[in-house]
Design an enzyme around this catalytic site. Structure first.
Site, PDB file in Angstrom:
ATOM      1  N   SER A 128     -20.719  18.108  -1.690  1.00 48.89           N
ATOM      2  CA  SER A 128     -20.484  19.425  -1.603  1.00 48.89           C
ATOM      3  C   SER A 128     -18.929  19.519  -2.766  1.00 48.89           C
ATOM      4  CB  SER A 128     -20.052  19.951  -0.224  1.00 48.89           C
ATOM      5  OG  SER A 128     -19.776  21.318  -0.128  1.00 48.89           O
ATOM      6  N   ASP A 184     -26.751  21.237   1.216  1.00 47.20           N
ATOM      7  CA  ASP A 184     -25.438  20.715   1.309  1.00 47.20           C
ATOM      8  C   ASP A 184     -25.303  19.397   1.720  1.00 47.20           C
ATOM      9  OD1 ASP A 184     -22.641  20.167   1.859  1.00 47.20           O
ATOM     10  OD2 ASP A 184     -23.009  21.622   3.543  1.00 47.20           O
TER      11      ASP A 184
END
Length: 283
Positions: free
Chosen positions: A39, A160
């Site tokens: 991320s 993610d």
């Protein structure tokens, strides 16, 4: 086998702490043969590997109030709170150019973690294996549930990276890294609480069966990983850099002053621990 490695946690806009850490590393020319991030950690790590001092600060703090960066307008018009096209196309290709040549030629092995929405498993990508698509991989790793559409790549549906493997220390150890430096984005003692909306993924992502479980158990995995890291830290088997102050910066923080303070804390924490870090690394 790698002599040392750098592990970068995500955390949305809290990643400006990592930007401060990496800025100090760049100024002092400290690089690691192995870098892995998820991320926001993957975003910050890419500019570090590309040897671009100041860029992380530019693309986060300087542009955070741009209407295409974070806004409910984005969420309403494009179904994404973060303007993913702006962040992963316009910024690196036009506004604050990313040095693709230096990045691709860098000797470091740089991996980015993502989450497979169907299986719920972590999937890692190496910049040397998919160089042409690496911005897409970082975008996938930064695609937060409910805030942006999933990314399709190589027959997988990805989101993610912080869901399936929030701090990939076990991956680094499995890859043969001997000494891991871990950059966290929350102060020591922090633990994640179970979400009161744990039922929502099953409603919103009915087809993403693996994502349901991964999101429901994420807080447990995150906390267990922190317990594991603190055990390793107590035995001096890892070196951890984490915020020395809790500035209460959220994942979608838009206040440049608060972000700047967190960036400065990252820089200062790294400066203050740099000699200890070098000694630990044996340099």
């Amino acid at each position: 086998m790698f002599s040392s490695g750098l592990i970068l946690e995500g955390g949305g806009m809290r990643g400006v702490y990592t930007a401060g850490v990496l800025e100090y590393f760049l100024e002092n020319e400290l690089f690691f043969p192995y870098v892995i991030g998820v991320s926001a950690g993957a975003c910050q790590g890419s500019s570090y590997v590309a040897r671009q001092p100041g860029r992380n600060r530019q693309v986060t703090i300087d542009y955070v109030q741009h209407r295409d960066y974070i806004s409910y307008r984005n969420l309403f018009l494009k179904k994404e709170l973060f303007g993913m096209d702006f962040i992963f196309d316009k910024l690196p290709n036009e506004i604050v150019p990313f040095d693709f040549e230096t990045f691709n030629n860098a000797t470091e092995r740089f991996l980015v973690g993502t989450t497979d929405c169907i299986t719920g498993e972590p999937i890692y990508f190496d910049k040397n294996v998919v160089p042409e698509d690496f911005l897409k991989i970082i975008r996938a790793s930064s695609t937060l549930p409910f805030m942006a559409p999933a990314i399709e790549f190589q027959g997988r549906t990805l989101m993610d990276g912080g869901i399936a493997d929030p701090i990939p220390v076990r991956k680094a150890k499995a890859d043969g890294v001997l000494k891991n430096v871990i950059v966290l984005t929350k102060p020591k003692g922090y633990r994640k609480k179970k979400s009161s909306f744990s039922w929502l993924p099953r409603y919103m992502y009915k087809e993403f069966t693996g994502l349901h479980t991964a999101l429901e158990t994420r807080y447990k995995m995150y906390n267990e990983t922190l317990d594991y890291i603190e055990e390793l830290e107590a035995k001096e088997e890892v070196f951890v850099i984490r915020p020395s102050k809790d500035l209460k910066v959220g994942r979608v923080e838009r206040n440049p002053e608060k972000l700047t303070k967190l960036y400065e804390v990252g820089y200062e924490d790294t400066r203050d621990s740099f000699e200890a870090l070098k000694n630990w690394l044996g340099e």
